[in-house]
Design an enzyme around this catalytic site. Sequence first.
Site, PDB file in Angstrom:
ATOM      1  N   ARG A   1      24.886  52.034  62.245  1.00  0.00           N
ATOM      2  CA  ARG A   1      25.449  53.146  62.098  1.00  0.00           C
ATOM      3  C   ARG A   1      26.999  53.381  61.565  1.00  0.00           C
ATOM      4  O   ARG A   1      27.323  54.322  60.673  1.00  0.00           O
ATOM      5  CB  ARG A   1      25.556  54.123  63.478  1.00  0.00           C
ATOM      6  CG  ARG A   1      24.031  54.244  64.017  1.00  0.00           C
ATOM      7  CD  ARG A   1      24.102  55.084  65.356  1.00  0.00           C
ATOM      8  NE  ARG A   1      22.763  55.072  66.061  1.00  0.00           N
ATOM      9  CZ  ARG A   1      22.121  56.020  66.741  1.00  0.00           C
ATOM     10  NH1 ARG A   1      23.097  57.017  66.914  1.00  0.00           N
ATOM     11  NH2 ARG A   1      21.370  55.503  67.537  1.00  0.00           N
TER      12      ARG A   1
ATOM     13  N   ASP B   1      10.527  47.152  64.497  1.00  0.00           N
ATOM     14  CA  ASP B   1      10.513  47.822  63.509  1.00  0.00           C
ATOM     15  C   ASP B   1      11.546  47.196  62.130  1.00  0.00           C
ATOM     16  O   ASP B   1      11.021  46.716  61.273  1.00  0.00           O
ATOM     17  CB  ASP B   1      10.910  49.240  63.679  1.00  0.00           C
ATOM     18  CG  ASP B   1      11.903  49.334  64.602  1.00  0.00           C
ATOM     19  OD1 ASP B   1      12.656  48.594  64.892  1.00  0.00           O
ATOM     20  OD2 ASP B   1      12.106  50.581  65.006  1.00  0.00           O
TER      21      ASP B   1
ATOM     22  N   GLU C   1      11.708  59.392  61.431  1.00  0.00           N
ATOM     23  CA  GLU C   1      10.853  58.237  60.795  1.00  0.00           C
ATOM     24  C   GLU C   1       9.849  58.932  60.072  1.00  0.00           C
ATOM     25  O   GLU C   1       9.235  58.397  58.931  1.00  0.00           O
ATOM     26  CB  GLU C   1      10.246  57.140  61.609  1.00  0.00           C
ATOM     27  CG  GLU C   1      11.240  56.331  62.453  1.00  0.00           C
ATOM     28  CD  GLU C   1      12.278  56.948  63.356  1.00  0.00           C
ATOM     29  OE1 GLU C   1      11.834  57.957  63.943  1.00  0.00           O
ATOM     30  OE2 GLU C   1      13.242  56.214  63.662  1.00  0.00           O
TER      31      GLU C   1
HETATM   32  C1  DMJ Z   1      17.638  55.129  64.047  1.00  0.00           C
HETATM   33  O1  DMJ Z   1      18.960  54.770  64.668  1.00  0.00           O
HETATM   34  C2  DMJ Z   1      17.348  53.972  63.158  1.00  0.00           C
HETATM   35  O2  DMJ Z   1      16.537  54.456  62.083  1.00  0.00           O
HETATM   36  C3  DMJ Z   1      16.849  52.777  63.718  1.00  0.00           C
HETATM   37  O3  DMJ Z   1      16.210  52.065  63.077  1.00  0.00           O
HETATM   38  C4  DMJ Z   1      15.801  53.237  64.735  1.00  0.00           C
HETATM   39  N1  DMJ Z   1      15.676  54.571  65.064  1.00  0.00           N
HETATM   40  C5  DMJ Z   1      16.598  55.398  65.021  1.00  0.00           C
HETATM   41  C6  DMJ Z   1      16.152  56.979  64.967  1.00  0.00           C
HETATM   42  O4  DMJ Z   1      15.219  57.062  65.692  1.00  0.00           O
END
Ligand code: DMJ
Length: 598
Positions: free
Chosen positions: A236, A365, A499
């Site tokens: 972030r 993920d 997502e």
């Molecule tokens: C986000 O902070 C990023 O996409 C992260 O990889 C996992 N998911 C959250 C949002 O759902």
Amino acid sequence: MLIPTLSPGASSFTHHRATLRLSEKFILLLILSAFITLCFGAFFFLPDNSKHKRFDLGLEDVLIPHIDSPKEGKHASGQVRALQEAKEKLRKSREELQAEIQTEKNKVMEDLKKTNAGPKPLPPVPMPRVVGINDGEPPEPDVKEKRDKIREMMKHAWDSYRQYGWGYNELKPLAKKGHSTNIFGNSQLGATIVDALDTLYIMGLHEEFKDGQEWIEQNLDFSVNAEVSVFEVNIRFIGGLLAAYYLSGQEVFKLKAVQLAEKLLPAFNTPTGIPWAMVNLKSGVGRNWGWASAGSSILAEFGTLHMEFVHLTYLTGNPAYYQKVMHIRKLLAKMDRPNGLYPNYLNPRTGRWGQHHTSVGGLGDSFYEYLLKAWLMSDKTDTEARKTYDDAIEAIERHLIRKSNGGLTFIGEWKNGHLERKMGHLACFAGGMFALGADGSPDDKAGHYLQLGAEIAHTCHESYDRTVLKLGPEAFKFDSGLEAVAVRQNEKYYILRPEVIETYWYMWRFTHDPKYRQWGWEAAQAIDKYCRVSGGFSGVKDVYSSTPTYDDVQQSFFLAETLKYLYLLFSSDDLMPLESWVFNTEAHPLPVLHLDSS
Ligand code: DMJ
């Protein structure tokens, strides 16, 4: 001839005379006086290697600034001068001495200010090609209208945060006050500002962008006693700052990103080099989440640093960032993988896997995402990353991806040799990832992966469509006759996650099938209808209930990701073209680095 005996007790030598002759006495005296002269000489003339000359009057530290002389041969005269100066100082009045001390103090303060004035300017590096960062207005009026609506939603989210939560990490849109979660420790680092900047820029909201920049210039300070998530801060903050830098060219974002990155580096001080999940920004002490299997670090956390860290090395010339992430890659490459799968847990002390749980949703993920994106971001030269991605996806397809009785393709979770037929909202990003990785896949399987992406997009759309609010639950099952619906109460929430919309956008870019814009628009309308409140946007606790209850959090990723992907979905393809930009896992675009092999 007198032969000395070696028998103990008996003297082996003849007896000495009791007194010395006069000549002998004289020689002894001479030796003694030579020795004394030598001792005194040594005191004054021996070289002094100590940095702090404390021995003479004990005043020097306070009164005489120590300057290292390049020529130690001048040492003796230096000592004499120092002694004279000290004597002179002792002769001075109390007032004069105080004035001198004050001058010295001021000088030290000035020097301190200079060192605290911020890091030294970074070495200039060629700016990568920054293309397609403006406009993107779609030719069709109805699409333009939708895009304007998304921009208006962004304005509402930003203005509300600006009004009620400014400087806090996030916003409580119902309570109308600031909010923060444990991923940022007890800090007020303005996460929403940093996360939202590039979305504001891409949407052409330049006044708001400037406002955010000003806050960052004046307030964003990482010397805080806060224990933060290394992963979250990386994706972030560092991702957000780097993207803001590349888009706007404003140095401040680059400098802040580097300042922060330096604070994350102590997290890598583990026996294996696998970083801790959390690090205290002030003390540098790291540790792992209490809930993680066997004190482990998390695959999706330590495996989601590569993009940002490569850019940090590129921008600073400091190889440390690159080395850290390459070390992680090498270590993983050497490890055994059960069934070719990467478990989600790895102990940073022992270097052993924790629980054998593999998922493409939470905990796993973005590790897979970053393998693919490392290759793309390197202008497809990092073939090691591509190969690792291909191998991992092959194992995932074999063990985790199934079709339900109703014909929905889903990605389950592998737990100790057993497949759980459950898919998380987070795993829905994989539709976009499969499509993005189609080009360049082995054995000419591009068509297959594009199709797989489309199937995942369809399943995730079903998970939205089968709810009352037309918003997707956090997790949904594929057994006992139930398909793509949440069963447990604590899996029915929607927290403004991106997502599914992310996958719609990638599928739109690769296929231009109008259904993706239609599905995206359905989601946008549902968010506006059920999540919008007067103080911003809130998550909802049950997507199957017609009377929504709110969780009262406006997540920073709603501005960074959800609204950005929606906006891009209704823009033309020349805005942020995928040949030039790679989006990090928080949707922060980083340019492709066209580096030569050196
Ligand atoms: C986000 O902070 C990023 O996409 C992260 O990889 C996992 N998911 C959250 C949002 O759902």
